[in-house]
Design a protein around this motif. Sequence first.
Motif, mmCIF file in Angstrom:
data_model
loop_
_atom_site.group_PDB
_atom_site.id
_atom_site.type_symbol
_atom_site.label_atom_id
_atom_site.label_comp_id
_atom_site.label_asym_id
_atom_site.label_seq_id
_atom_site.Cartn_x
_atom_site.Cartn_y
_atom_site.Cartn_z
ATOM 1 N N VAL A 65 0.848 -1.225 0.080
ATOM 2 C CA VAL A 65 -0.087 -0.043 0.291
ATOM 3 C C VAL A 65 1.022 1.409 -0.131
ATOM 4 C CG1 VAL A 65 -1.857 1.181 1.088
ATOM 5 C CG2 VAL A 65 -1.836 -1.204 1.394
ATOM 6 N N ALA A 66 0.375 2.104 -0.969
ATOM 7 C CA ALA A 66 1.172 3.348 -1.009
ATOM 8 C C ALA A 66 0.170 4.530 -1.271
ATOM 9 C CB ALA A 66 2.428 3.208 -2.252
ATOM 10 N N GLU A 67 -0.245 4.692 -0.177
ATOM 11 C CA GLU A 67 -1.470 5.771 -0.488
ATOM 12 C C GLU A 67 -1.216 6.968 -1.104
ATOM 13 O OE1 GLU A 67 -4.382 5.453 0.676
ATOM 14 O OE2 GLU A 67 -4.066 3.424 1.558
ATOM 15 N N GLY A 68 0.040 7.627 -1.046
ATOM 16 C CA GLY A 68 0.380 8.876 -1.941
ATOM 17 C C GLY A 68 1.126 8.540 -3.166
ATOM 18 N N GLY A 69 1.146 7.188 -3.531
ATOM 19 C CA GLY A 69 1.888 6.964 -4.887
ATOM 20 C C GLY A 69 3.008 6.936 -5.082
ATOM 21 N N HIS A 70 3.910 6.876 -3.947
ATOM 22 C CA HIS A 70 5.496 6.913 -3.811
ATOM 23 C C HIS A 70 6.084 5.906 -3.860
ATOM 24 C CE1 HIS A 70 5.610 11.397 -3.028
ATOM 25 N NE2 HIS A 70 4.311 11.374 -2.362
ATOM 26 N N ALA A 71 5.523 4.578 -4.506
ATOM 27 C CA ALA A 71 6.269 3.531 -4.643
ATOM 28 C C ALA A 71 5.773 2.913 -5.965
ATOM 29 C CB ALA A 71 5.958 2.298 -3.618
ATOM 30 N N ALA A 72 6.743 2.008 -6.602
ATOM 31 C CA ALA A 72 6.474 1.132 -7.649
ATOM 32 C C ALA A 72 7.188 -0.076 -7.684
ATOM 33 C CB ALA A 72 7.047 1.973 -8.916
ATOM 34 N N LEU A 73 6.357 -1.203 -8.025
ATOM 35 C CA LEU A 73 6.710 -2.526 -8.025
ATOM 36 C C LEU A 73 7.402 -2.784 -9.584
ATOM 37 C CD1 LEU A 73 7.165 -5.337 -6.873
ATOM 38 C CD2 LEU A 73 4.741 -5.738 -7.573
ATOM 39 N N TYR A 74 8.834 -2.839 -9.743
ATOM 40 C CA TYR A 74 9.410 -2.747 -11.034
ATOM 41 C C TYR A 74 9.271 -4.435 -11.462
ATOM 42 C CZ TYR A 74 12.997 -2.662 -14.654
ATOM 43 O OH TYR A 74 13.633 -2.864 -15.777
ATOM 44 N N PHE A 75 8.581 -4.501 -12.494
ATOM 45 C CA PHE A 75 8.348 -6.044 -13.253
ATOM 46 C C PHE A 75 8.721 -5.828 -14.800
ATOM 47 C CE2 PHE A 75 5.908 -9.150 -14.801
ATOM 48 C CZ PHE A 75 6.624 -10.340 -14.467
ATOM 49 N N PRO A 76 9.875 -5.954 -15.014
ATOM 50 C CA PRO A 76 10.058 -5.911 -16.527
ATOM 51 C C PRO A 76 9.460 -7.069 -17.474
ATOM 52 C CG PRO A 76 12.038 -6.457 -15.819
ATOM 53 C CD PRO A 76 11.066 -6.180 -14.683
ATOM 54 N N TRP A 77 8.229 -6.840 -17.932
ATOM 55 C CA TRP A 77 7.525 -8.103 -18.744
ATOM 56 C C TRP A 77 7.798 -7.947 -20.240
ATOM 57 C CZ3 TRP A 77 3.692 -6.617 -21.756
ATOM 58 C CH2 TRP A 77 3.147 -5.209 -21.331
ATOM 59 N N LEU A 78 8.475 -7.210 -20.612
ATOM 60 C CA LEU A 78 8.628 -7.008 -22.270
ATOM 61 C C LEU A 78 9.836 -7.753 -22.650
ATOM 62 C CD1 LEU A 78 8.013 -3.002 -22.890
ATOM 63 C CD2 LEU A 78 6.359 -4.958 -23.154
ATOM 64 N N GLU A 79 9.378 -8.526 -23.472
ATOM 65 C CA GLU A 79 10.616 -9.219 -24.458
ATOM 66 C C GLU A 79 11.044 -8.572 -25.626
ATOM 67 O OE1 GLU A 79 10.260 -13.434 -24.296
ATOM 68 O OE2 GLU A 79 9.597 -13.630 -22.311
ATOM 69 N N ALA A 80 12.144 -8.710 -26.293
ATOM 70 C CA ALA A 80 12.432 -8.150 -27.415
ATOM 71 C C ALA A 80 13.276 -9.387 -28.329
ATOM 72 C CB ALA A 80 13.340 -6.932 -27.269
ATOM 73 N N GLU A 81 13.223 -9.262 -29.451
ATOM 74 C CA GLU A 81 14.047 -10.026 -30.544
ATOM 75 C C GLU A 81 14.844 -9.387 -31.209
ATOM 76 O OE1 GLU A 81 11.665 -12.441 -32.694
ATOM 77 O OE2 GLU A 81 10.377 -13.291 -31.132
ATOM 78 N N PRO A 82 16.242 -9.162 -30.314
ATOM 79 C CA PRO A 82 17.421 -8.348 -30.973
ATOM 80 C C PRO A 82 17.554 -9.070 -32.540
ATOM 81 C CG PRO A 82 18.021 -9.436 -29.043
ATOM 82 C CD PRO A 82 16.405 -9.686 -29.303
ATOM 83 N N LEU A 83 17.771 -8.353 -33.449
ATOM 84 C CA LEU A 83 18.055 -8.677 -34.896
ATOM 85 C C LEU A 83 17.376 -9.821 -35.471
ATOM 86 C CD1 LEU A 83 22.134 -8.718 -34.241
ATOM 87 C CD2 LEU A 83 20.675 -6.879 -35.180
ATOM 88 N N GLY A 84 16.085 -9.714 -34.757
ATOM 89 C CA GLY A 84 15.128 -10.724 -35.347
ATOM 90 C C GLY A 84 15.262 -12.394 -34.808
ATOM 91 N N GLU A 85 16.101 -12.293 -33.998
ATOM 92 C CA GLU A 85 16.556 -13.614 -33.375
ATOM 93 C C GLU A 85 15.501 -13.852 -32.078
ATOM 94 O OE1 GLU A 85 20.699 -13.978 -32.791
ATOM 95 O OE2 GLU A 85 21.187 -13.123 -34.476
ATOM 96 N N PRO A 86 14.558 -15.329 -32.027
ATOM 97 C CA PRO A 86 13.934 -15.446 -30.833
ATOM 98 C C PRO A 86 14.896 -15.535 -29.511
ATOM 99 C CG PRO A 86 13.687 -17.044 -32.537
ATOM 100 C CD PRO A 86 14.726 -16.062 -33.041
ATOM 101 N N LEU A 87 14.225 -15.102 -28.499
ATOM 102 C CA LEU A 87 15.056 -14.952 -27.166
ATOM 103 C C LEU A 87 15.000 -16.365 -26.765
ATOM 104 C CD1 LEU A 87 13.591 -11.833 -25.792
ATOM 105 C CD2 LEU A 87 15.743 -12.091 -26.748
#
Length: 87
Positions: A65-87
């Motif tokens: 709980v962050a009533e004032g909005g002064h917190a973030a749960l960092y969860f990088p869920w994006l995946e990229a395929e550099p140079l078109g190669e599957p991860l």
Amino acid sequence: MQDGGLAALRPVDEVAMVAIPGATALVVQTALIAHAEDAGDRMAILDPTTLDDLDAIQQQRASLVAEGGHAALYFPWLEAEPLGEPL
């Protein structure tokens, strides 16, 4: 928790973000949130308890709980395929 390192950061105006990488215990994350909310001018960046279970991360988020909005749960869920190669 507030009596230790976080309390030492309280008077330092230049601090904009607080984080303890890898610390996922609720008591630690709650202390980070409390510090950021009490200061009113900084953000607590929190680590997820897992990286591969979205349901668990959503449950973790619901327990924080962050009533004032002064917190973030960092969860990088994006995946990229550099140079078109599957991860």
